[in-house]
Design a protein around this motif. Structure first.
Motif, PDB file in Angstrom:
ATOM      1  N   TYR A   1      48.471  60.031 -26.003  1.00  0.00           N
ATOM      2  CA  TYR A   1      47.612  59.244 -26.888  1.00  0.00           C
ATOM      3  C   TYR A   1      48.401  58.188 -27.652  1.00  0.00           C
ATOM      4  O   TYR A   1      49.553  58.413 -28.030  1.00  0.00           O
ATOM      5  CB  TYR A   1      46.887  60.145 -27.878  1.00  0.00           C
ATOM      6  CG  TYR A   1      45.927  61.088 -27.197  1.00  0.00           C
ATOM      7  CD1 TYR A   1      44.668  60.653 -26.807  1.00  0.00           C
ATOM      8  CD2 TYR A   1      46.295  62.397 -26.907  1.00  0.00           C
ATOM      9  CE1 TYR A   1      43.790  61.508 -26.168  1.00  0.00           C
ATOM     10  CE2 TYR A   1      45.422  63.256 -26.258  1.00  0.00           C
ATOM     11  CZ  TYR A   1      44.167  62.810 -25.891  1.00  0.00           C
ATOM     12  OH  TYR A   1      43.304  63.640 -25.251  1.00  0.00           O
ATOM     13  N   VAL A   2      47.758  57.065 -27.874  1.00  0.00           N
ATOM     14  CA  VAL A   2      48.421  55.936 -28.515  1.00  0.00           C
ATOM     15  C   VAL A   2      47.542  55.361 -29.622  1.00  0.00           C
ATOM     16  O   VAL A   2      46.325  55.244 -29.458  1.00  0.00           O
ATOM     17  CB  VAL A   2      48.661  54.802 -27.493  1.00  0.00           C
ATOM     18  CG1 VAL A   2      49.490  53.699 -28.125  1.00  0.00           C
ATOM     19  CG2 VAL A   2      49.322  55.326 -26.236  1.00  0.00           C
ATOM     20  N   ALA A   3      48.164  55.019 -30.738  1.00  0.00           N
ATOM     21  CA  ALA A   3      47.465  54.283 -31.803  1.00  0.00           C
ATOM     22  C   ALA A   3      48.359  53.142 -32.269  1.00  0.00           C
ATOM     23  O   ALA A   3      49.436  53.384 -32.813  1.00  0.00           O
ATOM     24  CB  ALA A   3      47.133  55.212 -32.972  1.00  0.00           C
TER      25      ALA A   3
ATOM     26  N   TYR B   1      43.580  56.230 -32.399  1.00  0.00           N
ATOM     27  CA  TYR B   1      44.168  56.584 -31.116  1.00  0.00           C
ATOM     28  C   TYR B   1      43.135  56.728 -30.005  1.00  0.00           C
ATOM     29  O   TYR B   1      41.976  57.088 -30.254  1.00  0.00           O
ATOM     30  CB  TYR B   1      44.960  57.894 -31.240  1.00  0.00           C
ATOM     31  CG  TYR B   1      44.069  59.087 -31.456  1.00  0.00           C
ATOM     32  CD1 TYR B   1      43.444  59.723 -30.388  1.00  0.00           C
ATOM     33  CD2 TYR B   1      43.817  59.573 -32.727  1.00  0.00           C
ATOM     34  CE1 TYR B   1      42.598  60.787 -30.579  1.00  0.00           C
ATOM     35  CE2 TYR B   1      42.964  60.639 -32.937  1.00  0.00           C
ATOM     36  CZ  TYR B   1      42.356  61.240 -31.863  1.00  0.00           C
ATOM     37  OH  TYR B   1      41.499  62.276 -32.049  1.00  0.00           O
TER      38      TYR B   1
ATOM     39  N   SER C   1      53.670  51.390 -32.733  1.00  0.00           N
ATOM     40  CA  SER C   1      52.681  52.217 -32.054  1.00  0.00           C
ATOM     41  C   SER C   1      53.023  53.693 -32.213  1.00  0.00           C
ATOM     42  O   SER C   1      54.181  54.089 -32.136  1.00  0.00           O
ATOM     43  CB  SER C   1      52.608  51.854 -30.575  1.00  0.00           C
ATOM     44  OG  SER C   1      52.184  50.517 -30.441  1.00  0.00           O
ATOM     45  N   HIS C   2      51.972  54.476 -32.447  1.00  0.00           N
ATOM     46  CA  HIS C   2      52.139  55.919 -32.653  1.00  0.00           C
ATOM     47  C   HIS C   2      51.778  56.650 -31.366  1.00  0.00           C
ATOM     48  O   HIS C   2      50.731  56.392 -30.787  1.00  0.00           O
ATOM     49  CB  HIS C   2      51.233  56.388 -33.790  1.00  0.00           C
ATOM     50  CG  HIS C   2      51.554  55.725 -35.099  1.00  0.00           C
ATOM     51  ND1 HIS C   2      52.226  56.368 -36.106  1.00  0.00           N
ATOM     52  CD2 HIS C   2      51.342  54.465 -35.545  1.00  0.00           C
ATOM     53  CE1 HIS C   2      52.401  55.548 -37.128  1.00  0.00           C
ATOM     54  NE2 HIS C   2      51.870  54.371 -36.810  1.00  0.00           N
TER      55      HIS C   2
ATOM     56  N   ARG D   1      53.342  63.066 -34.684  1.00  0.00           N
ATOM     57  CA  ARG D   1      53.511  61.996 -33.697  1.00  0.00           C
ATOM     58  C   ARG D   1      54.797  61.261 -33.996  1.00  0.00           C
ATOM     59  O   ARG D   1      55.444  61.525 -35.014  1.00  0.00           O
ATOM     60  CB  ARG D   1      52.343  61.020 -33.812  1.00  0.00           C
ATOM     61  CG  ARG D   1      52.293  60.340 -35.167  1.00  0.00           C
ATOM     62  CD  ARG D   1      50.967  59.688 -35.440  1.00  0.00           C
ATOM     63  NE  ARG D   1      50.994  58.884 -36.654  1.00  0.00           N
ATOM     64  CZ  ARG D   1      50.702  59.332 -37.865  1.00  0.00           C
ATOM     65  NH1 ARG D   1      50.389  60.594 -38.039  1.00  0.00           N
ATOM     66  NH2 ARG D   1      50.742  58.535 -38.908  1.00  0.00           N
TER      67      ARG D   1
END
Lengths: 230, 442
Positions: B126-128, B196, B241-242, B329
C-alpha cells in the motif's frame, strides 16, 4: 423508473421497514397537470394515491381526471381522510365510486396499504421491477447501473458501484472486510482487506458529508450500511 | 461481456457521455491520451484501440509503431467537469503490442508485473503519497508566486488557497479521498496528501491528481507546476510516500514487542530499500532539476540514512500510536512530484522484497540532524550520500542488475538512453549563472 404519485399523502411513512414498495420512487404532486408531465417524462407511473377530504370536491375531480384520461392507465387508490380516517354518513365515496379502483381508511396500517397497492397493481398487470434497490436517499437501478443520491446521479467507478449495491441491498448487517472482499470482489485486484477500506472511503467521499455516515465503520469488525437506530 | 464493461457502456449511455478519454503514461511519467466517441467504446473495451506508438517517449521502435491501448474498465470514471458542455469520462489503459501481448515498455505493466509476484507471495503493498507543487502566475519565463504564505498558514481568501480547495473537491468527486491539504513551507507551495491504496491504483491516482491540479489551475489562468525545485532559495516539491506491506488484516511491518514497533520483516524491507536507493535515484528523481532539490538545508534527503523523528533522513519511520499497528509504515523522502509513479513504486517494492529475501541488516538509526551539521564536520563522511546529480544517478543505475531486472530490458535501456541525452544537453548548456558570474571577470 417505477413511480408512485401521491396527493396529500405520505406513502413512505405508511410502509413498514422491509416493504418491497420502499424501492419505488414516490413523487408528491398537487395538480393533475404535474402528473401528465411526469408521464411525458417517461416515468413508469404505477399508481396514484389520492387523499380525499370527503366533504371537498377537489380530490374527487382529480380522481375523475386521472380516470378519464385514456392514455394514462394509472389506477387510483383513494385514502379517506388521512387525518381522521372517518367515513362520514354523507360520504361522496359511493357517488364517485367509478373514479377509483380501491379505497382505504386513513387509519389503515402499513400492511393493509401494501396489500391494497399490490392487489391493484396485479389487477392492472403492473409489476414492480426487481431492478431498483433503494435505501434512504439512495436509489440504485441495477438494470442501467445508475445510482441516485438525493436524486443526484453519483459518478461511481465499477467496484464502488458493486460495493454500494451489495451494502444497500443488505442494510443493517455487519460485514467483515474479508467477507466483503470475497462476496463483492472478483480475483483481479492487487489489494487485500484494506482495498475494502479504500473503496469505502471513496464511496463516502462521493456520497458527500451529508450522507457519508450511511456506510458505518464497526470497529474491529467491519462495515454496516444504513443509519443506526440507536 | 464482462460486467464491468457492461457497466461502462450503460453508464455512458445513461449519463449522455459524449467523449471517453483513453489515458496512458509514457516511460517518463507524462500523461498521454486520446478521445473516442461512445460508438467506438464497445469495440475498444473488447479489442483495444490501435494507435501509433512511435511518437510516444519510450515506446518507439520504428518497426513496431502500431500499438494497442486496452482500457481497464475498472478505472472508468466520469470527469467532474464538462468539456464543451458535454460529459466526458476517462478510462486508464494498458499498452499492448499489436498482437495483444503485453508491451514491455508500458510503465503500468512494469508495476503490475511486480505486484503480481508480490501477490503470489501473499503480500499486499500500500502507498500513500504527499504531493507537493507550486502555483505560479501564467508566465513561462520565470516562476512568479501567487502568494507569500507559509507552512500551515491560514491565508485569507487568496486565489491559491481557493484553487487548492476546489481541487480537493474535484478529487473527492473523482473518488480520490484526500487526507490533508495545506499550504507548504515555501510561498505559493501547496501539498495534497492522498489516502493509501494499492500501488497500481495509487499510480493511476497520482496521474489523475496531477492532471486535475494542472487543469483546474489553468482554468484560472494559473500554472500548477510539479517541477522539483523551481525557486532556488525555497524548498522544492517532493512526493514523500508512505509504504506498508500487509497480509490480509495484518500489517507485516508492525511488531509492538520489537524496537521502534518494527517487525524483523520491516527492517529487512527498509534495509533493502536503503541498499538499492542509489541505484533507483535516477527514477525517483529523474530530471536535471531534481538534484537541485536534493541539497542540504531544505528538508530533502542527501544521504542514505533512516530515522524516526528526523526529516533530513532518506527513510523516516513515523511513530505509530500505541495499539494502532495498522498505521506502522515507512516514508521514503527522496521521490519528487515529477516522477513516473509506476516505475518508482515497482522499484521500491522490489528493493524491499530483495531486502526480505536476503535478510538484509538495517543500518543503525541516524539520530543527528544531518542539516544542522556544519559541513566541516565529518558527519557526511560517515553516511553514504545519494547521487547528487543526474549524471551520477545514471551511472549508479547503469550498473544495477537490480534496476535492470525490475524495469525489464525495454524500459531500462530506453530510460538510460533518454537520461544520458538529457544530461548531455544540460552539460553543454551555458547557463545564466555562468554568464552572470564569469562574463565580466574572466
Amino acid at each position: 423508473m417505477d413511480t408512485v404519485v401521491t396527493y396529500s399523502f405520505d406513502l413512505e411513512s405508511h410502509l413498514h421497514q422491509d416493504s418491497n414498495l420502499k424501492t419505488l420512487k414516490e413523487v408528491k404532486l398537487s395538480t393533475f397537470g404535474e402528473l401528465i408531465k411526469l408521464a411525458e417524462n417517461g416515468d413508469n407511473l404505477l399508481i396514484a394515491i389520492v387523499n380525499i377530504n370527503d366533504t371537498e370536491q377537489n380530490g374527487w375531480n382529480l380522481c375523475r381526471d386521472i380516470y378519464e384520461d385514456i392514455n394514462l392507465n394509472v389506477p387510483v387508490l383513494v385514502v379517506v381522510d388521512a387525518k381522521t380516517g372517518d367515513l362520514k354518513p354523507n360520504s361522496k365515496l359511493l357517488q364517485n365510486a367509478e373514479y377509483f379502483d380501491d379505497f382505504i381508511s386513513g387509519k389503515s396500517t402499513g400492511v393493509e396499504v401494501e396489500i391494497r397497492i399490490n392487489k391493484i397493481l396485479k389487477k392492472f398487470g403492473k409489476q414492480i421491477s426487481k431492478t431498483i434497490i433503494s435505501y434512504g436517499p439512495i436509489v440504485i437501478n441495477t438494470d442501467t447501473y445508475q445510482v441516485l443520491c438525493d436524486n443526484r446521479p453519483l459518478d461511481l467507478a465499477y467496484m464502488e458501484y458493486e460495493l454500494l449495491k451489495f451494502l444497500v441491498s443488505k442494510p443493517g448487517k455487519v460485514y467483515s472486510r474479508q467477507s466483503l472482499l470475497s462476496r463483492v470482489w472478483g480475483y483481479e485486484y492487487y489489494g487485500g482487506a484494506r482495498t475494502v477500506d479504500v473503496h469505502v472511503r471513496r464511496l463516502r467521499a462521493k456520497l458527500g458529508q451529508e450522507h457519508e455516515n450511511l456506510v458505518q465503520t464497526v470497529r474491529s469488525v467491519g462495515y454496516r450500511f444504513g443509519l443506526s437506530k440507536y | 461481456m464482462k460486467s464491468e464493461e457492461e457497466y461502462v457502456l450503460k453508464t455512458v449511455k445513461e449519463r449522455g457521455v459524449r467523449f471517453i478519454q483513453l489515458w496512458f503514461t509514457d516511460v517518463l511519467g507524462t500523461p498521454k491520451g486520446f478521445s473516442i466517441t461512445p460508438a467506438e467504446l464497445e469495440n475498444a473495451l473488447s479489442d483495444g484501440m490501435i494507435f501509433d506508438g512511435s511518437s510516444i517517449d519510450g515506446f518507439s521502435r520504428i518497426q513496431e509503431s502500431d500499438m494497442l491501448l486496452m482500457p481497464d474498465a475498472n478505472t472508468f470514471q466520469i470527469l467532474p467537469w464538462m468539456i464543451e458542455n458535454a460529459s466526458v469520462a476517462r478510462v486508464v489503459c494498458d499498452v499492448k503490442n499489436n498482437d495483444g501481448s503485453p508491451f514491455e515498455g508500458c510503465p503500468r505493466r512494469v508495476l503490475k508485473r511486480t505486484l503480481d509476484s508480490t501477490k503470489k507471495r501473499g503480500y499486499e503493498f500500500y502507498v500513500a503519497p504527499e504531493i507537493e507543487f507550486f502555483y505560479f502566475k501564467d508566465d513561462l519565463n520565470k516562476p512568479v508566486c501567487l502568494d507569500n504564505g507559509s507552512y500551515f498558514d491560514l491565508t485569507v481568501s487568496d486565489l491559491a488557497t481557493e484553487l487548492r480547495k476546489r481541487t480537493v473537491v474535484a478529487l473527492e468527486d473523482m473518488g480520490i479521498p484526500v487526507e490533508h491539504a495545506q499550504h507548504e513551507d515555501a510561498p505559493s507551495q501547496h501539498e495534497i496528501d492522498l489516502r493509501y491504496t494499492d500501488a497500481v491504483t495509487m499510480a493511476d491516482t497520482i496521474m489523475t491528481a496531477r492532471l486535475i491540479i494542472k487543469s483546474l489551475a489553468l482554468q484560472q489562468g494559473v500554472i500548477a507546476s510539479f517541477m522539483p525545485k523551481p525557486l532556488e532559495s525555497e524548498q522544492g516539491s517532493g512526493m514523500h510516500s508512505h509504504f506498508s506491506l500487509f497480509k490480509g488484516d495484518v500489517n507485516c511491518f508492525a511488531d509492538e514487542n520489537q524496537e521502534y514497533g518494527l517487525s524483523t520483516l520491516a527492517k529487512h524491507f527498509i534495509a533493502g530499500v536503503l541498499n538499492y536507493s542509489k541505484e533507483i535515484t535516477a527514477v525517483t528523481n529523474q530530471w536535471v532539476n531534481s538534484y537541485k532539490r536534493l541539497v542540504p538545508g531544505y528538508e530533502a534527503p542527501v544521504n542514505i540514512s533512516w530515522a524516526r523523528n528526523n526529516r533530513s533522513a532518506l527513510v523516516r519511520i513515523p511513530v505509530a500510536k500505541l495499539g494502532n499497528s495498522e498505521a506502522t509504515r515507512f516514508e521514503y523522502r527522496a521521490i519528487d512530484s515529477a516522477c513516473n509513479p509506476y516505475l518508482v513504486f515497482a522499484l521500491i517494492l522490489s528493493a524491499g522484497l530483495k531486502g526480505i529475501d536476503h535478510k538484509m541488516e538495517l543500518m543503525p538509526e541516524t539520530s543527528v540532524n544531518l542539516y544542522s551539521q556544519n559541513s566541516e564536520t565529518n558527519v557526511y563522511e560517515t553516511v553514504d550520500p545519494l547521487p547528487n546529480n543526474l549524471k551520477s544517478a545514471i551511472e549508479n543505475m547503469e550498473n544495477s542488475d537490480f534496476a535492470h531486472e525490475v524495469l525489464g530490458d525495454h524500459v531500462f535501456e530506453w530510460f538510460l538512453k533518454n537520461k544520458k541525452q538529457e544530461w548531455e544537453r544540460y552539460a553543454r548548456h551555458v547557463t545564466d549563472y555562468e554568464i552572470g558570474r564569469y562574463l565580466p571577470y574572466l
